[in-house]
Design an enzyme around this catalytic site. Structure first.
Site, PDB file in Angstrom:
ATOM      1  N   THR A   1       0.443  -1.121   0.274  1.00 53.22           N
ATOM      2  CA  THR A   1      -0.075  -0.110   0.328  1.00 53.22           C
ATOM      3  C   THR A   1       0.859   1.195  -0.788  1.00 53.22           C
ATOM      4  O   THR A   1       1.722   1.010   0.161  1.00 53.22           O
ATOM      5  CB  THR A   1      -1.119   0.098   1.339  1.00 53.22           C
ATOM      6  OG1 THR A   1      -1.227   1.808   1.586  1.00 53.22           O
ATOM      7  CG2 THR A   1      -0.313  -0.574   2.397  1.00 53.22           C
TER       8      THR A   1
ATOM      9  N   TYR B   1      -1.991  -0.395  10.389  1.00 59.39           N
ATOM     10  CA  TYR B   1      -1.641  -0.523   9.245  1.00 59.39           C
ATOM     11  C   TYR B   1      -0.642  -0.599   7.912  1.00 59.39           C
ATOM     12  O   TYR B   1       0.106  -0.948   7.606  1.00 59.39           O
ATOM     13  CB  TYR B   1      -3.394   0.356   8.847  1.00 59.39           C
ATOM     14  CG  TYR B   1      -3.378  -0.277   6.978  1.00 59.39           C
ATOM     15  CD1 TYR B   1      -4.185  -1.180   6.600  1.00 59.39           C
ATOM     16  CD2 TYR B   1      -3.320   0.967   6.052  1.00 59.39           C
ATOM     17  CE1 TYR B   1      -4.088  -1.747   5.368  1.00 59.39           C
ATOM     18  CE2 TYR B   1      -3.120  -0.040   3.952  1.00 59.39           C
ATOM     19  CZ  TYR B   1      -4.081  -1.055   4.269  1.00 59.39           C
ATOM     20  OH  TYR B   1      -3.883  -1.325   2.933  1.00 59.39           O
TER      21      TYR B   1
HETATM   22  N1  UFG Z   1     -13.081  10.701   2.094  1.00 60.23           N
HETATM   23  C1  UFG Z   1     -13.527  11.393   2.057  1.00 60.23           C
HETATM   24  N2  UFG Z   1     -16.091  11.207   2.751  1.00 60.23           N
HETATM   25  C2  UFG Z   1     -15.611   9.534   2.954  1.00 60.23           C
HETATM   26  C3  UFG Z   1     -14.357   9.199   2.649  1.00 60.23           C
HETATM   27  C4  UFG Z   1     -13.205   9.252   2.612  1.00 60.23           C
HETATM   28  O1  UFG Z   1     -13.347  12.728   2.200  1.00 60.23           O
HETATM   29  O2  UFG Z   1     -16.842   9.241   3.623  1.00 60.23           O
HETATM   30  C5  UFG Z   1     -11.885  11.167   1.470  1.00 60.23           C
HETATM   31  C6  UFG Z   1     -10.860  11.006   3.157  1.00 60.23           C
HETATM   32  O3  UFG Z   1     -10.361  11.525   3.564  1.00 60.23           O
HETATM   33  C7  UFG Z   1      -9.674  10.857   1.957  1.00 60.23           C
HETATM   34  C8  UFG Z   1      -9.668  10.857   0.129  1.00 60.23           C
HETATM   35  O4  UFG Z   1     -11.830  10.509  -0.091  1.00 60.23           O
HETATM   36  O5  UFG Z   1      -9.754  12.142   1.681  1.00 60.23           O
HETATM   37  C9  UFG Z   1     -10.094   9.167  -0.293  1.00 60.23           C
HETATM   38  O6  UFG Z   1     -10.347   8.143   1.037  1.00 60.23           O
HETATM   39  P1  UFG Z   1     -10.579   6.614   1.176  1.00 60.23           P
HETATM   40  O7  UFG Z   1     -10.751   6.327   2.117  1.00 60.23           O
HETATM   41  O8  UFG Z   1     -11.342   6.300  -0.218  1.00 60.23           O
HETATM   42  O9  UFG Z   1      -8.884   6.345   0.888  1.00 60.23           O
HETATM   43  P2  UFG Z   1      -7.530   6.287   1.420  1.00 60.23           P
HETATM   44  O10 UFG Z   1      -6.894   7.696   0.693  1.00 60.23           O
HETATM   45  O11 UFG Z   1      -7.872   6.803   2.783  1.00 60.23           O
HETATM   46  O12 UFG Z   1      -7.023   5.050   1.665  1.00 60.23           O
HETATM   47  C10 UFG Z   1      -5.960   4.432   0.805  1.00 60.23           C
HETATM   48  C11 UFG Z   1      -6.492   2.550   0.866  1.00 60.23           C
HETATM   49  C12 UFG Z   1      -5.634   2.548   2.096  1.00 60.23           C
HETATM   50  C13 UFG Z   1      -4.593   2.499   2.403  1.00 60.23           C
HETATM   51  C14 UFG Z   1      -4.302   4.794   2.038  1.00 60.23           C
HETATM   52  C15 UFG Z   1      -3.413   5.337   1.699  1.00 60.23           C
HETATM   53  O13 UFG Z   1      -8.285   2.561   1.018  1.00 60.23           O
HETATM   54  O14 UFG Z   1      -6.162   0.865   2.527  1.00 60.23           O
HETATM   55  O15 UFG Z   1      -4.722   4.798   0.785  1.00 60.23           O
HETATM   56  O16 UFG Z   1      -3.193   6.006   2.335  1.00 60.23           O
HETATM   57  F1  UFG Z   1      -4.542   2.590   3.452  1.00 60.23           F
END
Ligand code: UFG
Length: 324
Positions: free
Chosen positions: A118, A142
């Protein structure tokens, strides 16, 4: 003779797409999954064994029953927030259970391994786009659990000749272009499916976590990469190991960053639906910008993403959401 591949976590989001991809190529696939978050009906081909990586005896039986050429490992817990609250759960499953798998592979003489890593291993980036030379400094359990496995793999390569490819996904998204498979997490925490659920009326609203980031529109920027393109990278990684290449690690993304607001606009455009968007405070542990430099995967594996456009990613995910 057809290739034998064990897909651990083959009933999950990315794993199920991989099983379909491999079966389509005539590979003999066996899925091993404990169904704690995966779905039996998402495994569209090959053999299926319900089992848990914590169960050494079950794993030994799997390797005794068939001689595998390679193992692909998709089974892990993936929620950053939960990993902060329950770190032992993440170290137990993502690290200790993976070690069980690696030891059983070694005992059975299976030497090729493809690991779902990741972008979280990099932590808060020092620079973007992030290439493989970027320092690793995960900021949550994680990310640390995934980095620990990468480090174990390097040691096992030196000591026992295990050859592995670590594929660091940025933001896996989209759905099977044929519409058979998609993202079905419970609870769902990922942005694109959540926005689509708001658009379809399955959720009353969606929340934007933070509008005060140091980005042009104040929301976080991510590199969304189509699940089918991630599977293609796995296939190329498997080819590379089969050809005798040594251990490798690649960052996988499209190299384009999209803000949360841009994702929401794309969903409005694709679905033609209106929905309520609430502006909330930041979610802990979100870096403002994560974008991959995937030149190495392109050059060394010959990886060329087929669905790099965010609109296509959202269209495929929307087609799946509408079938649910
Ligand atoms: N977000 C929102 N609202 C939501 C969900 C997410 O604004 O309801 C934002 C988050 O704050 C983030 C972006 O959308 O800025 C993307 O969020 P995700 O949860 O879709 O994905 P992440 O970037 O947090 O996570 C992904 C992978 C993880 C991994 C991570 C690495 O899904 O498994 O990248 O940083 F750990």
């Amino acid at each position: 003779m057809s290739l034998n591949v064990l897909v651990v976590g083959g009933a999950g989001y990315i794993g199920s797409h991989m099983v379909k991809n491999l079966c389509g190529r005539g590979v003999h696939v066996t899925t091993f999954d404990n169904l704690c978050s995966g779905h039996r009906d998402a495994v569209l081909g090959g053999a299926f064994i319900e089992g848990d990586l914590a169960d050494r005896a079950a794993l030994e039986r799997v390797f005794a029953a068939r001689k595998y050429d390679a193992v692909m490992h998709f089974a892990s817990f993936i929620e950053v927030g939960e990993s902060v609250r329950l770190p032992a759960k993440y170290y137990r499953n993502n690290v200790s259970n993976t070690l069980n798998l690696l030891e059983c592979m070694q005992a059975a003489g299976v030497e090729q391994f493809i690991f779902s890593s990741t972008a979280a291993i990099f932590g808060t980036p020092q620079r973007v786009p992030i290439d493989e030379t970027h320092p690793t400094n995960p900021i949550n359990p994680y990310g640390r659990s995934k980095l620990m496995v990468e480090q174990m793999l390097a040691d096992l390569a030196r000591a026992h000749g295990l050859r592995s490819v670590c594929l660091r996904y940025f933001n896996a998204a989209g759905a099977d272009p044929d519409g058979q498979l998609g993202e079905r997490h419970n609870p769902e925490t990922h942005l694109i499916p959540l926005v689509l659920q708001a658009a379809s009326g399955r959720r009353p609203f969606m929340s934007v976590f933070g509008t005060d980031y140091d980005t042009p529109d104040g929301t976080c920027i991510r590199d969304y990469v189509h699940v089918a393109d991630l599977c293609e990278a796995h296939w190329l990684a498997l080819q590379s190991l089969a050809q005798g290449e040594g251990s490798q690690a690649y960052n996988l993304g499209n190299g384009d960053g999209f803000s949360v607001f841009e994702v929401i606009d794309t969903v409005r455009k694709v679905t033609g639906r209106e929905f309520t968007v609430k502006h909330e405070t930041r979610r802990a542990g979100d870096p403002s910008r994560l974008v991959a430099d995937s030149s190495a995967a392109r050059q060394k594996l010959g990886w060329v993403p087929k669905y790099p456009s965010l609109q296509t990613i959202v269209e495929h995910a929307w087609a799946f959401e509408q079938r649910r």
